[in-house]
Design a protein around this motif. Structure first.
Motif, mmCIF file in Angstrom:
data_model
loop_
_atom_site.group_PDB
_atom_site.id
_atom_site.type_symbol
_atom_site.label_atom_id
_atom_site.label_comp_id
_atom_site.label_asym_id
_atom_site.label_seq_id
_atom_site.Cartn_x
_atom_site.Cartn_y
_atom_site.Cartn_z
ATOM 1 N N ALA A 74 0.809 -1.018 0.016
ATOM 2 C CA ALA A 74 -0.066 0.059 0.072
ATOM 3 C C ALA A 74 0.939 1.217 -0.015
ATOM 4 O O ALA A 74 0.250 2.453 -0.290
ATOM 5 C CB ALA A 74 -0.736 -0.058 1.188
ATOM 6 N N LEU A 75 2.108 1.135 0.270
ATOM 7 C CA LEU A 75 3.155 2.256 0.191
ATOM 8 C C LEU A 75 3.252 3.023 -1.291
ATOM 9 O O LEU A 75 3.498 1.932 -2.202
ATOM 10 C CB LEU A 75 4.478 1.906 0.850
ATOM 11 C CG LEU A 75 4.365 1.547 2.277
ATOM 12 C CD1 LEU A 75 5.820 1.173 2.893
ATOM 13 C CD2 LEU A 75 4.112 2.587 3.306
ATOM 14 N N VAL A 76 3.060 4.111 -1.302
ATOM 15 C CA VAL A 76 3.313 4.858 -2.796
ATOM 16 C C VAL A 76 4.646 5.684 -2.643
ATOM 17 O O VAL A 76 4.823 6.773 -1.691
ATOM 18 C CB VAL A 76 2.304 5.491 -3.081
ATOM 19 C CG1 VAL A 76 2.599 6.458 -4.373
ATOM 20 C CG2 VAL A 76 0.904 4.929 -3.291
ATOM 21 N N SER B 238 1.133 6.359 -9.535
ATOM 22 C CA SER B 238 2.000 5.354 -8.738
ATOM 23 C C SER B 238 2.752 4.102 -9.661
ATOM 24 O O SER B 238 2.133 4.035 -10.987
ATOM 25 C CB SER B 238 1.599 4.666 -7.548
ATOM 26 O OG SER B 238 0.577 3.533 -7.999
ATOM 27 N N MET B 239 3.575 3.771 -9.198
ATOM 28 C CA MET B 239 4.351 2.512 -10.022
ATOM 29 C C MET B 239 3.461 1.590 -10.333
ATOM 30 O O MET B 239 3.149 0.881 -11.389
ATOM 31 C CB MET B 239 5.593 2.038 -9.425
ATOM 32 C CG MET B 239 6.505 1.193 -10.575
ATOM 33 S SD MET B 239 7.807 0.759 -9.882
ATOM 34 C CE MET B 239 8.883 2.180 -9.813
ATOM 35 N N ALA B 240 2.436 1.073 -9.331
ATOM 36 C CA ALA B 240 1.525 0.181 -9.421
ATOM 37 C C ALA B 240 0.360 0.730 -10.441
ATOM 38 O O ALA B 240 -0.075 -0.311 -11.381
ATOM 39 C CB ALA B 240 0.768 -0.200 -8.364
ATOM 40 N N GLU B 241 -0.101 1.648 -10.520
ATOM 41 C CA GLU B 241 -1.051 2.203 -11.388
ATOM 42 C C GLU B 241 -0.374 2.194 -12.914
ATOM 43 O O GLU B 241 -0.902 1.682 -14.003
ATOM 44 C CB GLU B 241 -1.523 3.700 -11.215
ATOM 45 C CG GLU B 241 -2.475 3.540 -9.991
ATOM 46 C CD GLU B 241 -2.526 4.964 -9.345
ATOM 47 O OE1 GLU B 241 -3.591 5.174 -8.851
ATOM 48 O OE2 GLU B 241 -1.638 5.861 -9.439
ATOM 49 N N TRP B 242 1.025 2.645 -12.951
ATOM 50 C CA TRP B 242 1.597 2.431 -14.419
ATOM 51 C C TRP B 242 1.744 1.001 -14.632
ATOM 52 O O TRP B 242 1.545 0.675 -15.904
ATOM 53 C CB TRP B 242 3.056 3.120 -14.420
ATOM 54 C CG TRP B 242 3.049 4.692 -14.422
ATOM 55 C CD1 TRP B 242 3.109 5.462 -13.422
ATOM 56 C CD2 TRP B 242 2.491 5.227 -15.619
ATOM 57 N NE1 TRP B 242 3.127 6.915 -14.074
ATOM 58 C CE2 TRP B 242 2.635 6.670 -15.334
ATOM 59 C CE3 TRP B 242 2.363 4.737 -16.988
ATOM 60 C CZ2 TRP B 242 2.502 7.733 -16.319
ATOM 61 C CZ3 TRP B 242 2.104 5.925 -17.910
ATOM 62 C CH2 TRP B 242 2.052 7.329 -17.539
ATOM 63 N N SER B 243 1.964 0.217 -13.693
ATOM 64 C CA SER B 243 1.986 -1.197 -14.139
ATOM 65 C C SER B 243 0.789 -1.873 -14.601
ATOM 66 O O SER B 243 0.803 -2.679 -15.602
ATOM 67 C CB SER B 243 2.873 -2.162 -13.000
ATOM 68 O OG SER B 243 2.738 -3.259 -13.253
ATOM 69 N N LEU B 244 -0.243 -1.432 -14.059
ATOM 70 C CA LEU B 244 -1.601 -1.725 -14.226
ATOM 71 C C LEU B 244 -1.907 -1.280 -15.947
ATOM 72 O O LEU B 244 -2.343 -2.272 -16.597
ATOM 73 C CB LEU B 244 -2.635 -1.303 -13.328
ATOM 74 C CG LEU B 244 -4.069 -1.769 -13.607
ATOM 75 C CD1 LEU B 244 -4.232 -3.102 -13.714
ATOM 76 C CD2 LEU B 244 -5.004 -0.927 -12.738
#
Length: 161
Positions: free
Chosen positions: A128-130, A138-144
C-alpha cells in the motif's frame, strides 16, 4: 498497413525488457524495494515476455497465432490482477490497510511454498506504500496500464483472422 503478429510479439518483448529493466534500475539504483505484489507482477511480465518471444520466433499462422495471443493475454491479465490489487490497497483508507508482512526472502525460507505463494499473491501493508509517482500515477498504476496494454496486444492476436 496492420502490424504482423511477429511485429506485435517483438514489440511486446521489447516493452517487457524495458519495463523489467526499469524495475531493476529502480530497485538496485534508486533503492526501491519491491513488495510481494510487485514481485508477482514481475513474474507475469517475464512470463508474458517469454511467451511473446516464443511466438515471435515460431511465428505461426492461423490457430497457432491465436493460441499464443490467448496465452499472452491470460498471462498479462494475471499480472494486471496483481497490479489491480496493489492499486486497490494503495487507495484504501489508512486504517483499513492490512498489516505489513515479512520480506519475500523470509517468506520463502520460513513458510511452506503454498503459504508463501498465497502471501505473495494477496500482498500486505507494504504493497500500500506509494514511494514513486510519475505524472500523478504510482508505479502500481503504471504497471496496471502497461499490463492492460499487453492484454490488448494479446487479444488483438487472438481475435485476428
Amino acid at each position: 498497413m496492420p502490424l504482423s503478429n511477429r511485429s506485435i510479439n517483438s514489440l511486446i518483448v521489447v516493452a517487457v525488457i524495458g519495463l523489467m529493466g526499469y524495475a531493476l534500475y529502480s530497485q538496485y539504483v534508486d533503492g526501491l524495494e519491491p513488495c510481494p505484489l510487485c514481485m508477482t507482477q514481475r513474474i507475469f511480465y517475464c512470463l508474458t515476455g517469454a511467451i511473446a518471444l516464443l511466438a515471435a520466433l515460431h511465428n505461426p499462422r492461423g490457430w497457432g497465432a491465436r493460441v499464443y495471443g490467448v496465452l499472452i493475454a491470460l498471462s498479462a491479465a494475471a499480472g494486471a490482477a496483481a497490479a489491480g490489487r496493489q492499486v486497490w490497497l494503495q487507495h484504501l483508507p489508512p486504517d483499513q490497510v492490512p498489516a505489513c508482512g515479512p520480506s519475500l526472502e523470509y517468506m520463502l525460507e520460513t513458510f511452506p511454498f503454498s503459504h508463501a505463494l498465497k502471501m505473495l499473491v494477496l500482498g500486505d501493508g507494504n504493497c500500500a506504500l506509494v514511494d514513486w509517482v510519475f505524472l500523478g500515477l504510482s508505479m502500481a498504476e503504471w504497471s496496471l496500464l502497461w499490463l492492460l496494454a499487453l492484454v490488448a496486444a494479446g487479444a488483438v492476436q487472438a481475435l485476428r483472422r
